[in-house]
Design a protein around this motif. Structure first.
Motif, mmCIF file in Angstrom:
data_model
loop_
_atom_site.group_PDB
_atom_site.id
_atom_site.type_symbol
_atom_site.label_atom_id
_atom_site.label_comp_id
_atom_site.label_asym_id
_atom_site.label_seq_id
_atom_site.Cartn_x
_atom_site.Cartn_y
_atom_site.Cartn_z
ATOM 1 N N THR A 5 0.833 -1.194 0.000
ATOM 2 C CA THR A 5 0.000 0.000 0.000
ATOM 3 C C THR A 5 0.875 1.255 0.000
ATOM 4 O OG1 THR A 5 -1.725 -1.140 1.243
ATOM 5 C CG2 THR A 5 -1.772 1.271 1.266
ATOM 6 N N ILE A 6 0.567 2.176 -0.901
ATOM 7 C CA ILE A 6 1.248 3.474 -0.927
ATOM 8 C C ILE A 6 0.230 4.531 -0.522
ATOM 9 C CG2 ILE A 6 2.488 5.161 -2.322
ATOM 10 C CD1 ILE A 6 3.383 2.914 -4.137
ATOM 11 N N LEU A 7 0.363 5.046 0.697
ATOM 12 C CA LEU A 7 -0.580 6.037 1.197
ATOM 13 C C LEU A 7 -0.258 7.417 0.651
ATOM 14 C CD1 LEU A 7 -1.022 5.106 4.972
ATOM 15 C CD2 LEU A 7 -2.464 4.466 3.037
ATOM 16 N N GLN A 8 -1.311 8.137 0.268
ATOM 17 C CA GLN A 8 -1.193 9.526 -0.123
ATOM 18 C C GLN A 8 -1.923 10.368 0.916
ATOM 19 O OE1 GLN A 8 -2.885 9.377 -4.071
ATOM 20 N NE2 GLN A 8 -0.917 8.837 -4.989
ATOM 21 N N ASP A 44 3.728 8.590 0.005
ATOM 22 C CA ASP A 44 4.316 9.414 -1.053
ATOM 23 C C ASP A 44 4.645 10.799 -0.506
ATOM 24 O OD1 ASP A 44 1.856 10.682 -0.860
ATOM 25 O OD2 ASP A 44 1.544 10.801 -3.033
ATOM 26 N N PHE A 45 4.762 10.889 0.838
ATOM 27 C CA PHE A 45 5.094 12.159 1.503
ATOM 28 C C PHE A 45 6.139 11.907 2.585
ATOM 29 C CE2 PHE A 45 1.030 10.354 2.931
ATOM 30 C CZ PHE A 45 1.299 10.042 4.251
ATOM 31 N N LEU A 75 11.117 9.606 7.844
ATOM 32 C CA LEU A 75 10.985 8.723 6.690
ATOM 33 C C LEU A 75 10.810 9.534 5.417
ATOM 34 C CD1 LEU A 75 9.485 7.147 9.240
ATOM 35 C CD2 LEU A 75 8.913 5.529 7.434
ATOM 36 N N ALA A 76 11.452 9.072 4.356
ATOM 37 C CA ALA A 76 11.310 9.675 3.035
ATOM 38 C C ALA A 76 10.201 8.957 2.269
ATOM 39 C CB ALA A 76 12.625 9.575 2.273
ATOM 40 N N PRO A 77 9.639 9.581 1.242
ATOM 41 C CA PRO A 77 8.646 8.898 0.416
ATOM 42 C C PRO A 77 9.199 7.590 -0.149
ATOM 43 C CG PRO A 77 8.697 11.237 -0.114
ATOM 44 C CD PRO A 77 9.859 10.981 0.812
ATOM 45 N N GLY A 78 8.354 6.555 -0.153
ATOM 46 C CA GLY A 78 8.734 5.276 -0.739
ATOM 47 C C GLY A 78 9.247 4.253 0.247
#
Length: 291
Positions: A5-8, A44-45, A75-78
């Motif tokens: 899952t990639i949360l936006q 992604d943030f 934490l960095a995106p990804g």
């Protein structure tokens, strides 16, 4: 097949939708976003948090960190992360988009900070004493600023976030494992290399090709990597491939052959050998051991 899952920002609470900056206490964040944060996921943030009470573990890209009062994480995106938290957990969390930061800084980019520039810097630290008191107060001020609607609100938020990132990275660079390198050109080269690697690691594994793309010799690129993170160019390339392999093995349920193929290895037996040389286990053994 299940994907990581990639949360936006828009996937979280209604109050976050359309926002570029969010802050809350950790208990309230868990209550309002429980469905999104209970499983391993990416964002992604950018995310930053501090724990002021409780205990647990925080796993970020297969590095396990202890959670206790004074634990701070960036934490960095990804990046993929998950945690196990005690019932009495407390602290603060904020996150923001890349655009939010870049809008206010013309001569500075968030990727200049070591923790965001290279995966070889730690994402978590335990701070104590005066550092703990100062940074806790900054987190609290950020949460209070988000709740209000005062003049120059976003300017205050981006400067407070920048202050936290600077202090976090100073603490990293002051550690025994890292040497602060003042050579800005080397830092820029490493950032450029890792940007290229992030876009191409599935299809390109040659150090010589990355050096050519960067208009430098392979020897010089290798010198940059060794100086900054004590790794060869090839080490960094393979580390990135293996990290993605681990993520896919644990979180996606894809077959071993499918994962090897997606990462650019048509011959699974060769991919398995590369993985075992780096990790100490075959993909199958790693999955069994991790589970």
């Amino acid at each position: 097949m299940e994907e990581i899952t990639i949360l936006q920002m828009r996937d979280l609470t209604d109050e976050v939708k359309g926002a570029d900056f969010y802050a809350n206490t950790i208990p309230q964040h868990l209550i309002t976003n429980h469905n999104h944060v209970e499983k391993p996921h990416r964002h992604d943030f950018y995310v930053c948090m501090i724990f002021t009470q409780g205990s647990g573990t925080h796993e970020i890209d297969f590095h396990s960190y202890e959670i206790k009062p004074g634990a701070i994480f960036v934490l960095a995106p990804g990046q993929t992360h998950s945690w196990v938290l005690s019932d009495d957990i407390d602290g603060y969390i904020f996150f923001h988009t890349q655009e939010f930061f870049d809008l206010y800084f013309v001569r500075e980019t968030i990727r200049e900070y070591p923790v965001f520039r290279s995966s070889y810097y730690p994402n978590g630290l335990i701070i104590e004493g005066q550092d703990k008191l100062i940074l806790e107060s900054v987190f609290k001020r950020i949460a209070e600023e988000v709740d209000g609607n005062r003049w120059k609100k976003n300017t205050v938020l981006v400067n407070l976030a920048s202050l936290l990132y600077i202090e976090f990275n100073r603490l990293i660079l002051a550690g025994d494992s890292f040497v602060a390198v003042s050579n800005l050109q080397y830092n820029n080269h490493l950032q450029h290399f890792e940007d290229l690697l992030e876009k191409n690691f599935q299809t390109e594994k040659s150090a010589a090709v990355y050096a050519e793309w960067m208009n430098m010799t392979q020897k010089h690129l290798n010198r940059v990597c060794k100086t900054l993170v004590d790794k060869t160019t090839t080490d960094i390339i393979i580390d990135r491939v293996i990290l993605e392999a681990k993520r896919m093995l644990i979180y996606t349920g894809k077959s071993f052959n499918e994962i090897g193929s997606m990462l650019g290895y048509d011959d699974y037996s060769y991919f398995s050998k590369v993985f075992k040389k780096k990790v100490g286990y075959t993909p199958k053994e790693f999955l069994k051991k991790y589970n």
